[in-house]
Motif scaffolding. Sequence first.
Motif, PDB file in Angstrom:
ATOM      1  N   PRO A 298      38.310  26.202  63.403  1.00  0.00           N
ATOM      2  CA  PRO A 298      37.378  25.441  63.955  1.00  0.00           C
ATOM      3  C   PRO A 298      38.028  23.600  63.095  1.00  0.00           C
ATOM      4  CG  PRO A 298      35.731  26.932  63.348  1.00  0.00           C
ATOM      5  CD  PRO A 298      37.397  27.131  62.590  1.00  0.00           C
ATOM      6  N   VAL A 299      37.950  22.261  64.283  1.00  0.00           N
ATOM      7  CA  VAL A 299      38.660  21.424  63.770  1.00  0.00           C
ATOM      8  C   VAL A 299      37.907  20.990  62.446  1.00  0.00           C
ATOM      9  CG1 VAL A 299      40.154  21.581  65.903  1.00  0.00           C
ATOM     10  CG2 VAL A 299      38.209  20.520  65.236  1.00  0.00           C
ATOM     11  N   VAL A 300      37.192  21.357  62.831  1.00  0.00           N
ATOM     12  CA  VAL A 300      36.208  20.608  61.204  1.00  0.00           C
ATOM     13  C   VAL A 300      35.816  21.471  60.127  1.00  0.00           C
ATOM     14  CG1 VAL A 300      33.904  18.709  60.400  1.00  0.00           C
ATOM     15  CG2 VAL A 300      34.625  18.627  62.498  1.00  0.00           C
ATOM     16  N   ASP A 301      35.971  21.169  59.043  1.00  0.00           N
ATOM     17  CA  ASP A 301      35.573  21.712  57.432  1.00  0.00           C
ATOM     18  C   ASP A 301      34.978  20.715  56.580  1.00  0.00           C
ATOM     19  OD1 ASP A 301      35.367  23.823  55.487  1.00  0.00           O
ATOM     20  OD2 ASP A 301      37.753  22.633  55.021  1.00  0.00           O
ATOM     21  N   HIS A 302      33.383  21.414  56.652  1.00  0.00           N
ATOM     22  CA  HIS A 302      32.322  20.220  56.801  1.00  0.00           C
ATOM     23  C   HIS A 302      32.514  21.142  55.011  1.00  0.00           C
ATOM     24  CE1 HIS A 302      29.114  17.717  56.258  1.00  0.00           C
ATOM     25  NE2 HIS A 302      28.045  18.609  56.548  1.00  0.00           N
ATOM     26  N   TYR A 303      32.097  20.226  53.976  1.00  0.00           N
ATOM     27  CA  TYR A 303      31.815  20.237  52.801  1.00  0.00           C
ATOM     28  C   TYR A 303      30.292  19.629  52.082  1.00  0.00           C
ATOM     29  CZ  TYR A 303      36.454  22.260  51.326  1.00  0.00           C
ATOM     30  OH  TYR A 303      37.566  22.662  51.131  1.00  0.00           O
ATOM     31  N   SER A 304      29.596  20.637  51.283  1.00  0.00           N
ATOM     32  CA  SER A 304      28.700  20.373  50.867  1.00  0.00           C
ATOM     33  C   SER A 304      28.368  20.975  49.556  1.00  0.00           C
ATOM     34  CB  SER A 304      27.060  20.760  51.769  1.00  0.00           C
ATOM     35  OG  SER A 304      27.817  21.896  52.023  1.00  0.00           O
ATOM     36  N   GLY A 305      27.701  20.192  47.899  1.00  0.00           N
ATOM     37  CA  GLY A 305      27.808  20.483  46.801  1.00  0.00           C
ATOM     38  C   GLY A 305      26.469  20.504  46.498  1.00  0.00           C
ATOM     39  N   SER A 306      25.571  20.162  46.896  1.00  0.00           N
ATOM     40  CA  SER A 306      24.465  20.648  46.521  1.00  0.00           C
ATOM     41  C   SER A 306      23.352  20.837  46.941  1.00  0.00           C
ATOM     42  CB  SER A 306      23.430  18.956  46.079  1.00  0.00           C
ATOM     43  OG  SER A 306      22.991  18.723  47.867  1.00  0.00           O
ATOM     44  N   GLU A 307      22.501  21.600  46.470  1.00  0.00           N
ATOM     45  CA  GLU A 307      21.338  22.925  47.116  1.00  0.00           C
ATOM     46  C   GLU A 307      21.244  22.020  48.807  1.00  0.00           C
ATOM     47  OE1 GLU A 307      17.843  26.134  46.690  1.00  0.00           O
ATOM     48  OE2 GLU A 307      18.320  25.250  45.094  1.00  0.00           O
ATOM     49  N   LYS A 308      20.075  21.498  48.422  1.00  0.00           N
ATOM     50  CA  LYS A 308      20.128  20.156  49.547  1.00  0.00           C
ATOM     51  C   LYS A 308      21.030  19.908  50.577  1.00  0.00           C
ATOM     52  CE  LYS A 308      18.023  16.063  51.029  1.00  0.00           C
ATOM     53  NZ  LYS A 308      17.500  15.274  50.060  1.00  0.00           N
ATOM     54  N   LEU A 309      22.331  19.896  50.571  1.00  0.00           N
ATOM     55  CA  LEU A 309      23.436  19.683  51.621  1.00  0.00           C
ATOM     56  C   LEU A 309      23.549  20.872  51.621  1.00  0.00           C
ATOM     57  CD1 LEU A 309      25.253  16.621  49.833  1.00  0.00           C
ATOM     58  CD2 LEU A 309      23.376  16.644  51.475  1.00  0.00           C
ATOM     59  N   MET A 310      23.495  21.518  51.041  1.00  0.00           N
ATOM     60  CA  MET A 310      24.517  22.982  51.756  1.00  0.00           C
ATOM     61  C   MET A 310      23.264  23.711  52.727  1.00  0.00           C
ATOM     62  SD  MET A 310      25.376  24.958  48.059  1.00  0.00           S
ATOM     63  CE  MET A 310      27.009  24.407  46.995  1.00  0.00           C
TER      64      MET A 310
ATOM     65  N   MET B  40      39.790  18.916  59.683  1.00  0.00           N
ATOM     66  CA  MET B  40      39.964  17.803  58.994  1.00  0.00           C
ATOM     67  C   MET B  40      38.935  17.834  58.627  1.00  0.00           C
ATOM     68  SD  MET B  40      40.044  13.415  60.031  1.00  0.00           S
ATOM     69  CE  MET B  40      40.161  11.817  58.871  1.00  0.00           C
ATOM     70  N   TRP B  41      38.253  16.984  56.713  1.00  0.00           N
ATOM     71  CA  TRP B  41      37.250  17.333  55.993  1.00  0.00           C
ATOM     72  C   TRP B  41      36.544  16.781  56.583  1.00  0.00           C
ATOM     73  CZ3 TRP B  41      38.100  18.934  50.437  1.00  0.00           C
ATOM     74  CH2 TRP B  41      38.749  19.897  50.324  1.00  0.00           C
ATOM     75  N   SER B  42      35.412  17.057  56.607  1.00  0.00           N
ATOM     76  CA  SER B  42      34.290  15.979  56.498  1.00  0.00           C
ATOM     77  C   SER B  42      32.971  16.018  54.934  1.00  0.00           C
ATOM     78  CB  SER B  42      32.957  16.920  58.353  1.00  0.00           C
ATOM     79  OG  SER B  42      32.100  16.068  57.853  1.00  0.00           O
ATOM     80  N   ILE B  43      32.860  15.476  55.492  1.00  0.00           N
ATOM     81  CA  ILE B  43      31.977  15.143  53.326  1.00  0.00           C
ATOM     82  C   ILE B  43      30.440  14.723  54.071  1.00  0.00           C
ATOM     83  CG2 ILE B  43      33.514  15.530  52.259  1.00  0.00           C
ATOM     84  CD1 ILE B  43      33.468  11.727  51.919  1.00  0.00           C
TER      85      ILE B  43
END
Length: 324
Positions: free
Chosen positions: A20-32, A245-248
């Motif tokens: 997939p062309v988007v790699d979406h990063y999340s770190g906090s439990e809420k955002l995960m 590409m990364w998404s944050i």
Amino acid sequence: MRIHPRDALFAGEAAPISLPVVDHYSGSEKLMRKSLALQAARGPVFDVTLDCEDGAQVGAEEAQVRLAAELLASPDNRYGRVGVRVHPVDHPAFAMELQILAAAPVAPAYLMLPKVDSRAQLDRGAASVQAAWGARPAPPLQALIETHGGLREVEAIAAHPALQSLSFGLMDFVSGHHGAIPRTALSLPGQFEHPLVARAKLAIAAAAHGHGKVPSHCVVTELKSPAKLQAAAERAAREFGYTRMWSIHPDQIQPILDAFAPSAAEVDEAIEVLEVAQDTQWGPIRLRDQLHDRASYRLFWSLLQRAHQTGQALPAQVRERFFS
């Protein structure tokens, strides 16, 4: 009998890896949890990476990776496209993270290894991952190139058989120059225009493509400007050769999808060429006074795959013919 492009166009060689062309990063439990719910609702047009490195508070590394293992097994991991960023190979938390993830009921789609500094370090990391998984297939690896050493050995790193993608770590790369690269190179348009940064981006993309791997572009931190983000994603895709590409932030996902999607005219041409080629058993053809053979077929197949990956509405007969 129709022969699929995968079988006709890459005889004797491995087909390039497609992600997939988007790699979406999340770190906090809420955002995960929010990211997983969004992926479950929209479909597997983007990956979710649960961040156990920068997303973890100091001293809470074990709690973070246990949360990641729990979320991998959650109903919202509907498509199996959830990966995990662990700590660097030489970090004390690395072995602990592998042990917990290997014991989880659902494996990550991939493991992102940050700060890969050499092929030897990647070899150690890959061996540790396989040892943790034992006789079971280990998750594929992705590597984050963000140091001088990683850039020096990027060709050897890209050649590793367990690797499926190379990402560029802009912020650590710039800070590793100790002020010699100005702050403006972290922003737009500076990250595309500073010669040292552009050189690194091009070297990573070229090495990835040379070994059939996926080059993944770094983050854009301008969160409140979708137009700037989309312009940056278009440059990454069309000038620098990146296919991921990364998404944050959730608002970044759609502009990246739009930027990496081929145009309607490109998709129409790809469909026409591939249908005629498949119906003539992939021999050379003349279409609209242009000659096409397997070299151009591979290009058009890549374009059609990307249209499918970015969620473009393809005709039903095309989906059935190529993606059923």
